[in-house]
Motif scaffolding. Structure first.
Motif, mmCIF file in Angstrom:
data_model
loop_
_atom_site.group_PDB
_atom_site.id
_atom_site.type_symbol
_atom_site.label_atom_id
_atom_site.label_comp_id
_atom_site.label_asym_id
_atom_site.label_seq_id
_atom_site.Cartn_x
_atom_site.Cartn_y
_atom_site.Cartn_z
ATOM 1 N N MET A 101 31.784 28.016 15.023
ATOM 2 C CA MET A 101 31.100 29.191 14.480
ATOM 3 C C MET A 101 31.249 29.165 12.962
ATOM 4 S SD MET A 101 31.846 33.235 15.237
ATOM 5 C CE MET A 101 31.846 32.946 16.996
ATOM 6 N N GLY A 133 26.410 32.238 8.564
ATOM 7 C CA GLY A 133 24.974 31.951 8.508
ATOM 8 C C GLY A 133 24.391 32.325 7.166
ATOM 9 N N TYR A 176 27.174 27.606 16.096
ATOM 10 C CA TYR A 176 26.673 28.972 16.044
ATOM 11 C C TYR A 176 26.792 29.483 14.613
ATOM 12 C CZ TYR A 176 27.244 28.692 21.075
ATOM 13 O OH TYR A 176 27.162 28.311 22.393
ATOM 14 N N GLU A 177 25.730 30.110 14.111
ATOM 15 C CA GLU A 177 25.768 30.729 12.793
ATOM 16 C C GLU A 177 25.882 32.240 12.962
ATOM 17 O OE1 GLU A 177 22.345 29.356 10.618
ATOM 18 O OE2 GLU A 177 23.413 27.542 9.989
ATOM 19 N N TYR A 178 26.941 32.792 12.393
ATOM 20 C CA TYR A 178 27.200 34.229 12.447
ATOM 21 C C TYR A 178 26.301 34.897 11.422
ATOM 22 C CZ TYR A 178 29.891 38.566 12.664
ATOM 23 O OH TYR A 178 30.289 39.858 12.839
ATOM 24 N N ASP A 179 25.444 35.816 11.865
ATOM 25 C CA ASP A 179 24.445 36.376 10.956
ATOM 26 C C ASP A 179 24.444 37.891 10.842
ATOM 27 O OD1 ASP A 179 23.228 34.180 9.734
ATOM 28 O OD2 ASP A 179 22.083 33.730 11.541
ATOM 29 N N ASP A 203 32.133 37.603 19.089
ATOM 30 C CA ASP A 203 31.394 37.269 17.869
ATOM 31 C C ASP A 203 30.150 36.432 18.149
ATOM 32 O OD1 ASP A 203 33.122 38.714 16.302
ATOM 33 O OD2 ASP A 203 34.261 36.964 15.597
ATOM 34 N N LEU A 204 30.140 35.721 19.265
ATOM 35 C CA LEU A 204 28.936 34.950 19.602
ATOM 36 C C LEU A 204 27.713 35.856 19.743
ATOM 37 C CD1 LEU A 204 30.144 32.264 22.177
ATOM 38 C CD2 LEU A 204 29.536 31.934 19.768
ATOM 39 N N CYS A 215 25.639 35.850 16.687
ATOM 40 C CA CYS A 215 25.334 34.501 16.217
ATOM 41 C C CYS A 215 23.980 34.011 16.705
ATOM 42 C CB CYS A 215 26.392 33.507 16.726
ATOM 43 S SG CYS A 215 28.007 33.703 15.981
ATOM 44 N N ARG A 237 22.546 30.443 17.951
ATOM 45 C CA ARG A 237 22.939 29.079 18.301
ATOM 46 C C ARG A 237 21.942 28.116 17.664
ATOM 47 N NH1 ARG A 237 24.195 26.302 24.189
ATOM 48 N NH2 ARG A 237 24.537 24.218 23.326
#
Length: 186
Positions: free
Chosen positions: A87, A90, A117-120, A174-175, A178, A180
């Motif tokens: 992770m 993002g 995964y980008e946390y946005d 937290d996903l 995110c 993917r």
């Protein structure tokens, strides 16, 4: 060391360093990276953990810029059946260069089966890794060569299933914030 360099004063003795007392149920160890020695116990800690994992690796790190060796270790972990998830920060990232350096490296990892995964939701800044649901490291160390060898950084390592489970649950929560990254999209 920084205090000595700055002031010329050596701090020592029990007034500054009292005998340690048990503060909780977890046993931890501290790992530092320090530019003076150009050695990287932090890099060794991360790389040995990836090499030793048998089931799973969760990495949450906003500045994830693995070098060729780290990419190779994660690819090898996937080949031996380890589920590797990463992770990263993002679009909400305070270091555009780090983000670009990170995203340009996704391809090899995605091809190997690493999930990225980008946390946005906001700027993600936590830095931790969980291996096999039993071992974790948490601290200031970014997954890049600046933190491994040039910056003053520190992490703690914890061998405890309950603590690892808490971080795994946090990762799973937290996903939800995110995106993917899929190979085709990348």
């Amino acid at each position: 060391l920084r205090w000595l360099e700055t002031t010329g004063e050596m701090i020592s003795g029990p007034a500054y360093f009292p005998a340690p007392e048990q503060a909780g149920a977890l046993s931890i160890h501290t790992v530092l990276s320090e530019p003076e020695t150009r050695s990287s116990p932090a890099r060794i800690l991360y790389f040995l953990s990836i090499m030793s994992a048998r089931k799973s690796i969760l990495i949450a790190n906003p500045y994830f810029v693995p070098d060729d060796e780290a990419i190779g270790l994660m690819r090898e972990a996937e080949r031996r059946g380890v589920d590797v998830k990463v992770m990263v920060a993002g679009d909400h990232n305070d270091q555009v260069l780090a983000r670009r350096n990170s995203s340009r490296l996704y391809g090899e990892l995605l091809e190997a089966g690493v999930e990225i995964y980008e946390y946005d939701r906001t700027m993600m800044h936590h830095k931790y890794m969980v291996c096999d649901g039993v071992w974790t490291t948490v601290g200031t160390i970014n997954f890049d060569n600046l933190s491994f060898a040039l910056n003053d950084e520190g992490n703690v390592g914890v061998y405890d299933r309950a603590f690892a489970a808490q971080l795994e649950q946090m990762f799973q929560r937290d996903l939800g914030a995110c995106n993917r990254i899929e190979l085709e999209e990348w």
